[in-house]
Enzyme design. Structure first.
Site, PDB file in Angstrom:
ATOM      1  N   THR A  54      36.648  42.757  39.304  1.00 24.72           N
ATOM      2  CA  THR A  54      35.995  43.465  40.408  1.00 24.72           C
ATOM      3  C   THR A  54      36.687  43.170  41.726  1.00 24.72           C
ATOM      4  O   THR A  54      36.672  43.993  42.644  1.00 24.72           O
ATOM      5  CB  THR A  54      34.514  43.064  40.485  1.00 24.72           C
ATOM      6  OG1 THR A  54      33.919  43.195  39.191  1.00 24.72           O
ATOM      7  CG2 THR A  54      33.747  43.932  41.462  1.00 24.72           C
ATOM      8  N   TYR A 143      37.452  34.297  29.628  1.00 26.75           N
ATOM      9  CA  TYR A 143      36.969  35.647  29.944  1.00 26.75           C
ATOM     10  C   TYR A 143      37.508  36.620  28.906  1.00 26.75           C
ATOM     11  O   TYR A 143      38.700  36.913  28.871  1.00 26.75           O
ATOM     12  CB  TYR A 143      37.437  35.998  31.357  1.00 26.75           C
ATOM     13  CG  TYR A 143      37.091  37.357  31.893  1.00 26.75           C
ATOM     14  CD1 TYR A 143      36.111  38.170  31.335  1.00 26.75           C
ATOM     15  CD2 TYR A 143      37.761  37.838  33.029  1.00 26.75           C
ATOM     16  CE1 TYR A 143      35.815  39.403  31.868  1.00 26.75           C
ATOM     17  CE2 TYR A 143      37.473  39.072  33.578  1.00 26.75           C
ATOM     18  CZ  TYR A 143      36.502  39.855  32.997  1.00 26.75           C
ATOM     19  OH  TYR A 143      36.207  41.085  33.535  1.00 26.75           O
ATOM     20  N   LYS A 171      32.785  34.093  29.493  1.00 25.44           N
ATOM     21  CA  LYS A 171      32.249  35.367  29.975  1.00 25.44           C
ATOM     22  C   LYS A 171      32.426  36.402  28.879  1.00 25.44           C
ATOM     23  O   LYS A 171      33.555  36.766  28.521  1.00 25.44           O
ATOM     24  CB  LYS A 171      32.952  35.801  31.262  1.00 25.44           C
ATOM     25  CG  LYS A 171      32.430  37.135  31.801  1.00 25.44           C
ATOM     26  CD  LYS A 171      33.167  37.552  33.066  1.00 25.44           C
ATOM     27  CE  LYS A 171      32.706  38.934  33.525  1.00 25.44           C
ATOM     28  NZ  LYS A 171      33.460  39.420  34.709  1.00 25.44           N
TER      29      LYS A 171
END
Length: 301
Positions: A54, A143, A171
């Protein structure tokens, strides 16, 4: 068989994967980044992730990423955890970035699965071992986002990596609650699993995740925090009601490539964070209209 005890939410329950604000000339706006981080903490975030997906890490230089980490860490101090995205598809770069994150005071590092190369599982294991060894005192969040990387980090590989003392978190952004169940079966409470998908936060909590790395918390941090608190308080009806309330926002924020919609939503909410850097573009008129309607419905006047 004894039940698996829940893992400790090492970085808090609600972490915001923060956008990177850009000034009109396209440079990183460090002052606005600091202000936004403070706002997010005040709205219920327990932590901030800078320079993740993001945050547009692929189009930020390492110098820009390090400056962002310092600015955000200085802004929030000890009020919240600050994780630095330090992943790369070049192991040497990921090693150096993780070492730098530790030196600059990060509370943890988010290390994405190497993208484009499509390494086999033993290559992924070697990659993450090298990163872990580079900063052995820095807690790492692995992740997994196969939709972007082209490769998925398998639960068995994660379990083997737990002999690295700083591999402590994960994650989960594969879009499947089954991934959480498989990780818990192999890793027990040694691994703190975070949802990487806002729409799946409540289902993932139900199967053992400890929190969420959120995009929607830019706009609804208080509601997401309330949903997570309600779940852990045993008020499942309230948690479900908040999930239902948040779902349209979660879907709207991913109606185009992240972070195009969330940057537009922030602009609509009075945060001039700028357009994404190329090759991403500003939100289209249709996307902005959808976001405007979703935000109005979330908090009707």
């Amino acid at each position: 068989m004894s039940p698996i005890q829940p893992a400790t939410p090492l970085f808090g329950r609600v972490l915001t994967a923060m956008v990177t604000p850009f000034a009109a000339d396209g440079s990183v706006d460090l002052g606005l980044a600091a202000q936004l981080a403070e706002h997010l903490i005040n709205q219920g975030s327990d932590g901030i992730v800078v320079c993740g997906t993001t945050g547009e890490s692929p189009t930020l230089s390492w110098d820009e990423q390090h400056a962002l980490l310092v600015a955000v860490k200085q802004a929030v101090g000890h009020r919240a955890s600050v994780l630095a995205g330090s992943g790369s598809n070049c192991t040497a770069e990921a090693v150096e970035a993780t070492r730098q994150a530790a030196a600059l005071g990060a509370d943890g590092a988010l290390v994405v699965v190497p993208y484009y190369n499509k390494p086999p599982q033993d290559g992924l294991e070697a990659h993450f071992r090298a990163v872990a060894a580079a900063a052995p005192q820095l807690p790492l969040m692995l992740y997994n986002i196969p939709g972007r990387t082209g490769t998925s980090l398998e639960p068995g590989t994660v379990a083997r990596l737990l002999d690295c003392a700083n591999v402590v978190s994960f994650k989960a952004a594969s879009g499947s609650t089954e991934e959480v169940s498989a990780l818990r079966a192999l890793c027990g409470n040694r691994l703190a699993i975070y949802s990487g998908d806002d729409a799946l936060t409540l289902p993932m909590l139900a199967v053992g995740a400890v929190g969420v790395v959120s995009v929607a918390s830019h706009l609804a941090g208080a509601e997401i925090s309330a949903m997570v608190r309600a779940f852990y308080a045993g008020d499942l009806a309230q948690a479900l009601a908040l999930h239902d309330q948040l779902l349209p926002l979660c879907k709207s924020l991913f109606c185009s490539t992240n972070p195009i919609p969330v940057k537009a939503a922030l602009e609509l909410s009075g945060w001039p964070v700028g357009a994404p850097r190329l090759p991403l573009l500003s939100a289209t008129t249709d996307v902005r209209q959808r976001l405007s309607e979703t935000l109005a419905a979330l908090r009707p006047t």
